[in-house]
Design a protein around this motif. Structure first.
Motif, PDB file in Angstrom:
ATOM      1  N   PHE A  18       6.478  -0.715  10.041  1.00 31.56           N
ATOM      2  CA  PHE A  18       5.801  -0.983  11.311  1.00 31.56           C
ATOM      3  C   PHE A  18       6.899  -1.153  12.343  1.00 31.56           C
ATOM      4  CE2 PHE A  18       3.803  -3.546  14.602  1.00 31.56           C
ATOM      5  CZ  PHE A  18       2.566  -2.948  14.721  1.00 31.56           C
ATOM      6  N   GLN A  19       6.954  -0.245  13.315  1.00 32.90           N
ATOM      7  CA  GLN A  19       8.045  -0.215  14.289  1.00 32.90           C
ATOM      8  C   GLN A  19       7.469  -0.214  15.697  1.00 32.90           C
ATOM      9  OE1 GLN A  19      10.483   3.264  13.788  1.00 32.90           O
ATOM     10  NE2 GLN A  19      11.354   3.107  15.818  1.00 32.90           N
ATOM     11  N   VAL A  20       8.049  -1.032  16.567  1.00 32.92           N
ATOM     12  CA  VAL A  20       7.633  -1.068  17.967  1.00 32.92           C
ATOM     13  C   VAL A  20       8.837  -0.727  18.828  1.00 32.92           C
ATOM     14  CG1 VAL A  20       6.691  -2.473  19.835  1.00 32.92           C
ATOM     15  CG2 VAL A  20       5.925  -2.864  17.488  1.00 32.92           C
ATOM     16  N   ASP A  21       8.729   0.356  19.599  1.00 35.37           N
ATOM     17  CA  ASP A  21       9.759   0.726  20.572  1.00 35.37           C
ATOM     18  C   ASP A  21       9.224   0.370  21.950  1.00 35.37           C
ATOM     19  OD1 ASP A  21      11.343   1.856  18.585  1.00 35.37           O
ATOM     20  OD2 ASP A  21      10.570   3.868  18.917  1.00 35.37           O
ATOM     21  N   ALA A  22       9.921  -0.511  22.651  1.00 36.50           N
ATOM     22  CA  ALA A  22       9.555  -0.851  24.025  1.00 36.50           C
ATOM     23  C   ALA A  22      10.424  -0.007  24.947  1.00 36.50           C
ATOM     24  CB  ALA A  22       9.778  -2.334  24.280  1.00 36.50           C
ATOM     25  N   VAL A  23       9.767   0.750  25.839  1.00 35.07           N
ATOM     26  CA  VAL A  23      10.479   1.719  26.665  1.00 35.07           C
ATOM     27  C   VAL A  23      10.064   1.558  28.125  1.00 35.07           C
ATOM     28  CG1 VAL A  23      10.914   4.183  27.025  1.00 35.07           C
ATOM     29  CG2 VAL A  23      10.432   3.341  24.730  1.00 35.07           C
ATOM     30  N   GLY A  50       4.147   3.598  12.345  1.00 36.90           N
ATOM     31  CA  GLY A  50       4.147   3.019  11.012  1.00 36.90           C
ATOM     32  C   GLY A  50       3.939   4.089   9.977  1.00 36.90           C
ATOM     33  N   LYS A  51       4.181   3.702   8.734  1.00 36.16           N
ATOM     34  CA  LYS A  51       3.915   4.619   7.631  1.00 36.16           C
ATOM     35  C   LYS A  51       3.659   3.814   6.375  1.00 36.16           C
ATOM     36  CE  LYS A  51       7.552   7.227   7.807  1.00 36.16           C
ATOM     37  NZ  LYS A  51       8.565   8.220   7.485  1.00 36.16           N
ATOM     38  N   GLY A  52       2.906   4.425   5.505  1.00 35.21           N
ATOM     39  CA  GLY A  52       2.561   3.779   4.249  1.00 35.21           C
ATOM     40  C   GLY A  52       1.767   4.740   3.392  1.00 35.21           C
ATOM     41  N   ALA A  53       0.944   4.181   2.516  1.00 36.11           N
ATOM     42  CA  ALA A  53       0.104   5.002   1.648  1.00 36.11           C
ATOM     43  C   ALA A  53      -1.231   4.291   1.421  1.00 36.11           C
ATOM     44  CB  ALA A  53       0.793   5.267   0.319  1.00 36.11           C
ATOM     45  N   PHE A  54      -2.289   5.076   1.476  1.00 34.79           N
ATOM     46  CA  PHE A  54      -3.594   4.592   1.063  1.00 34.79           C
ATOM     47  C   PHE A  54      -3.705   4.944  -0.412  1.00 34.79           C
ATOM     48  CE2 PHE A  54      -4.645   5.671   5.622  1.00 34.79           C
ATOM     49  CZ  PHE A  54      -4.648   4.354   6.050  1.00 34.79           C
ATOM     50  N   GLN A  55      -4.061   3.953  -1.221  1.00 33.06           N
ATOM     51  CA  GLN A  55      -4.087   4.162  -2.660  1.00 33.06           C
ATOM     52  C   GLN A  55      -5.430   3.770  -3.247  1.00 33.06           C
ATOM     53  OE1 GLN A  55      -0.522   2.636  -4.656  1.00 33.06           O
ATOM     54  NE2 GLN A  55       0.309   2.215  -2.625  1.00 33.06           N
ATOM     55  N   GLY A  56      -5.742   4.370  -4.374  1.00 30.14           N
ATOM     56  CA  GLY A  56      -6.936   3.994  -5.105  1.00 30.14           C
ATOM     57  C   GLY A  56      -8.086   4.957  -4.911  1.00 30.14           C
ATOM     58  N   LYS A  57      -9.201   4.569  -5.438  1.00 26.90           N
ATOM     59  CA  LYS A  57     -10.410   5.383  -5.470  1.00 26.90           C
ATOM     60  C   LYS A  57     -10.848   5.870  -4.091  1.00 26.90           C
ATOM     61  CE  LYS A  57     -15.158   4.954  -7.154  1.00 26.90           C
ATOM     62  NZ  LYS A  57     -16.101   4.045  -7.818  1.00 26.90           N
ATOM     63  N   TRP A  83       2.990  -9.796  15.019  1.00 31.95           N
ATOM     64  CA  TRP A  83       3.412  -9.355  16.350  1.00 31.95           C
ATOM     65  C   TRP A  83       2.312  -9.371  17.392  1.00 31.95           C
ATOM     66  CZ3 TRP A  83       8.132 -10.256  16.041  1.00 31.95           C
ATOM     67  CH2 TRP A  83       8.846  -9.976  14.881  1.00 31.95           C
ATOM     68  N   GLY A  84       1.095  -9.721  17.014  1.00 31.00           N
ATOM     69  CA  GLY A  84       0.047  -9.912  17.998  1.00 31.00           C
ATOM     70  C   GLY A  84      -0.807  -8.688  18.264  1.00 31.00           C
ATOM     71  N   THR A  85      -1.431  -8.694  19.449  1.00 30.18           N
ATOM     72  CA  THR A  85      -2.429  -7.688  19.812  1.00 30.18           C
ATOM     73  C   THR A  85      -1.890  -6.736  20.872  1.00 30.18           C
ATOM     74  OG1 THR A  85      -4.190  -9.250  19.316  1.00 30.18           O
ATOM     75  CG2 THR A  85      -4.768  -7.387  20.715  1.00 30.18           C
ATOM     76  N   PHE A  86      -2.169  -5.461  20.692  1.00 30.68           N
ATOM     77  CA  PHE A  86      -1.783  -4.408  21.624  1.00 30.68           C
ATOM     78  C   PHE A  86      -3.039  -3.634  22.004  1.00 30.68           C
ATOM     79  CE2 PHE A  86       1.564  -5.079  18.506  1.00 30.68           C
ATOM     80  CZ  PHE A  86       2.720  -5.161  19.251  1.00 30.68           C
ATOM     81  N   GLN A  87      -3.157  -3.238  23.266  1.00 31.61           N
ATOM     82  CA  GLN A  87      -4.216  -2.324  23.706  1.00 31.61           C
ATOM     83  C   GLN A  87      -3.638  -0.915  23.625  1.00 31.61           C
ATOM     84  OE1 GLN A  87      -7.423  -2.829  24.601  1.00 31.61           O
ATOM     85  NE2 GLN A  87      -7.202  -4.976  24.085  1.00 31.61           N
ATOM     86  N   VAL A  88      -4.173  -0.098  22.730  1.00 35.94           N
ATOM     87  CA  VAL A  88      -3.523   1.170  22.401  1.00 35.94           C
ATOM     88  C   VAL A  88      -4.512   2.311  22.207  1.00 35.94           C
ATOM     89  CG1 VAL A  88      -1.556   0.055  21.255  1.00 35.94           C
ATOM     90  CG2 VAL A  88      -3.592   0.640  19.932  1.00 35.94           C
ATOM     91  N   PHE A 110       0.813   4.935  17.791  1.00 32.09           N
ATOM     92  CA  PHE A 110      -0.044   4.418  18.849  1.00 32.09           C
ATOM     93  C   PHE A 110       0.782   4.347  20.118  1.00 32.09           C
ATOM     94  CE2 PHE A 110      -1.950   2.497  15.056  1.00 32.09           C
ATOM     95  CZ  PHE A 110      -3.304   2.611  15.295  1.00 32.09           C
ATOM     96  N   ARG A 111       0.134   4.501  21.262  1.00 37.45           N
ATOM     97  CA  ARG A 111       0.784   4.278  22.558  1.00 37.45           C
ATOM     98  C   ARG A 111       0.014   3.201  23.293  1.00 37.45           C
ATOM     99  NH1 ARG A 111       3.630   8.519  25.130  1.00 37.45           N
ATOM    100  NH2 ARG A 111       3.753   7.109  26.891  1.00 37.45           N
ATOM    101  N   GLU A 112       0.752   2.238  23.797  1.00 39.23           N
ATOM    102  CA  GLU A 112       0.143   1.143  24.527  1.00 39.23           C
ATOM    103  C   GLU A 112      -0.324   1.610  25.898  1.00 39.23           C
ATOM    104  OE1 GLU A 112       1.188  -3.492  25.140  1.00 39.23           O
ATOM    105  OE2 GLU A 112       2.780  -2.094  25.670  1.00 39.23           O
ATOM    106  N   ALA A 113      -1.458   1.086  26.331  1.00 40.84           N
ATOM    107  CA  ALA A 113      -2.008   1.407  27.650  1.00 40.84           C
ATOM    108  C   ALA A 113      -1.871   0.182  28.552  1.00 40.84           C
ATOM    109  CB  ALA A 113      -3.478   1.794  27.518  1.00 40.84           C
ATOM    110  N   ASP A 114      -1.850   0.428  29.864  1.00 40.10           N
ATOM    111  CA  ASP A 114      -1.798  -0.688  30.810  1.00 40.10           C
ATOM    112  C   ASP A 114      -3.194  -1.306  30.955  1.00 40.10           C
ATOM    113  OD1 ASP A 114      -3.240   0.916  32.604  1.00 40.10           O
ATOM    114  OD2 ASP A 114      -1.481   1.397  33.817  1.00 40.10           O
ATOM    115  N   GLU A 115      -3.307  -2.305  31.817  1.00 42.29           N
ATOM    116  CA  GLU A 115      -4.576  -3.029  31.956  1.00 42.29           C
ATOM    117  C   GLU A 115      -5.731  -2.155  32.446  1.00 42.29           C
ATOM    118  OE1 GLU A 115      -1.632  -3.370  34.941  1.00 42.29           O
ATOM    119  OE2 GLU A 115      -1.505  -4.439  33.088  1.00 42.29           O
ATOM    120  N   SER A 116      -5.426  -1.006  33.048  1.00 40.22           N
ATOM    121  CA  SER A 116      -6.504  -0.109  33.494  1.00 40.22           C
ATOM    122  C   SER A 116      -6.807   0.986  32.460  1.00 40.22           C
ATOM    123  CB  SER A 116      -6.146   0.522  34.846  1.00 40.22           C
ATOM    124  OG  SER A 116      -4.997   1.327  34.715  1.00 40.22           O
TER     125      SER A 116
END
Length: 127
Positions: A18-23, A50-57, A83-88, A110-116
């Motif tokens: 899980f990686q967050v780049d602030a730009v 982020g990356k991972g794997a969904f596993q199982g049935k 790390w909290g909540t992001f609007q994305v 994901f890309r974060e969006a502004d308040e609008s």
């Protein structure tokens, strides 16, 4: 640890990465004489990967459920237990490698969006 959530989708197992780049993009103004003047910084935008794997049935169904969220093109809340909540917006979802019915390796962005609800432009941003 609690689980990562996006709207009503909850990861059964948190992503391995899980990686967050602030730009912020530098802004410039071209003066009448042709010179370029630094104007300041554009809005903060976070790119969340982020990356991972969904596993199982239900690995395939779980991947498909996240794909449906992407297809809606809607702004949503991404909630990370630390790390909290992001609007994305979910802007990228990849099946990463050869998969099986019970194992789907994935990555997301994901890309974060502004308040609008607008995603700030990052024309020169390179990963």
């Amino acid at each position: 640890m609690d689980k990562l959530k996006f709207e009503n989708f909850t990861w059964l197992q948190n992503p391995e990465v899980f990686q967050v780049d602030a730009v912020m993009e530098p802004l410039y103004r071209i003066e009448n004489d042709g010179s370029i003047t630094y104007k300041g910084l554009g809005p903060l935008c976070r790119v969340i990967r982020g990356k991972g794997a969904f596993q199982g049935k239900y690995a395939v169904q779980t991947f498909n459920a996240l794909s449906v969220y992407m297809a809606t093109k809607r702004l949503g809340k991404l909630i990370h237990p630390i790390w909290g909540t992001f609007q994305v917006y979910l802007i990228q979802l990849k099946m990463e490698q050869e998969c099986r019915e019970d194992y789907i390796a994935y990555s997301f962005e994901f890309r974060e969006a502004d308040e609008s609800g607008v995603i700030p432009s990052l024309p020169e941003y390179r990963r």
